[in-house]
Design an enzyme around this catalytic site. Structure first.
Site: not given
Ligand code: HOZ
Length: 420
Positions: A144, A239, A267
């Site tokens: 994702y 990613d 994050k």
């Protein structure tokens, strides 16, 4: 355990917020029941509006590597309140943050700050297309990369949890620019490059998958991606929204010693505030406006609050390399006991207990987990003050605030469940 206040808030929330939540993964749809509404966090704990406390293994889905309210971040945030929260003009701290990122993640010679992981991957993809003049992207099933239109193909995280294969609202022509392959399958990537090699702009990958649960890269997988992309003139995008500063200070690319062309971060880089980044080779990043023709922008990009939090977080991590040893030790303690019929995957302080006895190496094997049994464990632990992500298809996270007692309590509760 009392939950009346949470239930009341949830009831009220559903009237004006779709599903009562501002991101689908929070809604407990994968495990049933009603989400806890959170009043505050401190250290390793979350406290809900009914006064219950939980050892938190979600850590805001990854950012809170030092736990809730770490002192350096809170102090940095306080000092920003004295000067202003947004200027829409450059600041010295943005430069310092870019320099620090380039120092810690050397493949990111140039960096652009954005506000979310989704923005970072969307922008990195655009840059890859603009740089190569090609349209196709290769991604992996169960990975994702935020809710970027063309990447919501066989995606993990909330899409996997809700069983949404391909989301409504994405034009078929966008989805057609994406080729989704099984994670860890070098053969599938080789075959795809053999067929479409001159049309592929980029391969984007979670170098440790965290959005179908935690799935490590098989030996040789990342190396093969590096070699194949280079050979065919495509870019390799890591990613590292989840793995950046998490599986090592320098991220997965440091841990596995593979240098991508572009990297996305999120994050942890925001220290718990909304911030993300993309960056990479200078010759590629120099195509981004205003230097080059690839446009990407943002009113709140690099805003002083998020930058201060991120700088404080990264400076702390750089100054305290022992953080990663502590995380490794605590995570090892948590995952040392393997329950019967369960496969435990762990890379550093990312982990998942899969309810299948077979190895979990890709989406097909993750998907075979017994979701109903996971849901039972989830609620059993919640009742005993342990808060896991409410889905089989998410990674758990450990912070430096998690004590040996926290871990012991968690393992004891797990044993109680499996021995009942
Ligand atoms: N990227 C996060 C972990 N899968 C989920 C965050 C969210 O979708 O709210």
């Amino acid at each position: 355990m009392k939950t009346a206040q949470s239930e009341e808030w949830f009831e009220r929330a559903q009237r004006h917020i779709p599903g009562g939540v501002n991101s689908p993964v929070r809604a407990f749809r994968g495990v049933g029941g009603s989400p806890r509404f959170i009043a505050r966090g401190e250290g390793s704990k979350l406290f809900d509006v009914d006064g219950n406390s939980y050892i938190d293994y979600v850590c805001s889905w990854g950012p809170l590597i030092l736990g809730h309210r770490p002192q350096p971040v809170i102090e940095a945030l306080r000092s920003v309140l004295e000067i202003g929260t947004s200027f829409g003009a450059p600041t010295g701290q943005e430069v310092e943050l870019a320099e620090l990122i380039a120092h810690v993640v050397p493949s990111m010679q140039m960096v652009r700050l954005v506000n979310s992981g989704t923005e970072a991957t969307m922008s990195a993809l655009r840059v890859a297309r603009g740089f190569t003049g090609r349209d196709l992207t290769v991604k992996f099933e169960g990975c994702y990369h935020g809710h970027v239109d063309s990447l919501l193909v066989k995606a993990g995280s909330g899409m996997a949890t809700l069983g949404i294969a391909d989301t409504a609202g994405v034009p078929a022509s966008f989805a057609a620019t994406t080729i989704a392959l099984p994670y860890n399958s070098i053969a599938a990537v080789e075959q795809t490059f053999a067929t479409h090699g001159d049309k592929i702009a980029a391969v984007i990958v979670e170098p440790v998958a965290g959005n179908m649960g935690c799935v490590p890269p098989a030996p040789g997988f990342l190396e093969a991606l590096r070699e194949l992309t280079a050979r065919h003139g495509a870019l390799l995008i890591f990613d590292e929204v989840m793995t950046g500063f998490r599986v090592a200070l320098g991220g997965a690319q440091k841990r596995f010693e593979i240098l991508p062309d572009l990297t996305t971060l999120g994050k942890i880089i925001g220290g718990g505030l909304p911030m993300a980044a993309y960056g990479g080779r200078a010759d590629i990043m120099k195509k981004v406006a205003p230097v080059g023709p690839i446009y990407q922008a943002g009113t709140l990009s690099g805003n002083p609050l998020a930058v201060a939090a991120g700088l404080a977080m990264l400076r702390y991590l750089v100054a305290h390399p022992e953080v990663y040893e502590i995380l490794e030790a605590r995570s090892g303690q948590l995952c040392a006991w393997v329950p019967p019929g369960v496969t435990v995957n762990r890379v550093g302080s990312m982990f998942t207990f899969f309810f299948t006895p077979d190895p979990v190496t890709d989406w097909a094997s993750a998907e075979r987990s017994d979701k109903a049994r996971f849901a039972k464990l989830f609620h059993f632990l919640l009742e005993r003050g342990v808060y896991l992500a409410p889905s089989q298809f998410e990674a758990g996270f450990i912070s430096t605030a998690h004590s040996e007692d926290d871990i012991r309590h968690t393992v004891d509760a797990m044993k109680e469940f499996f021995e009942a």
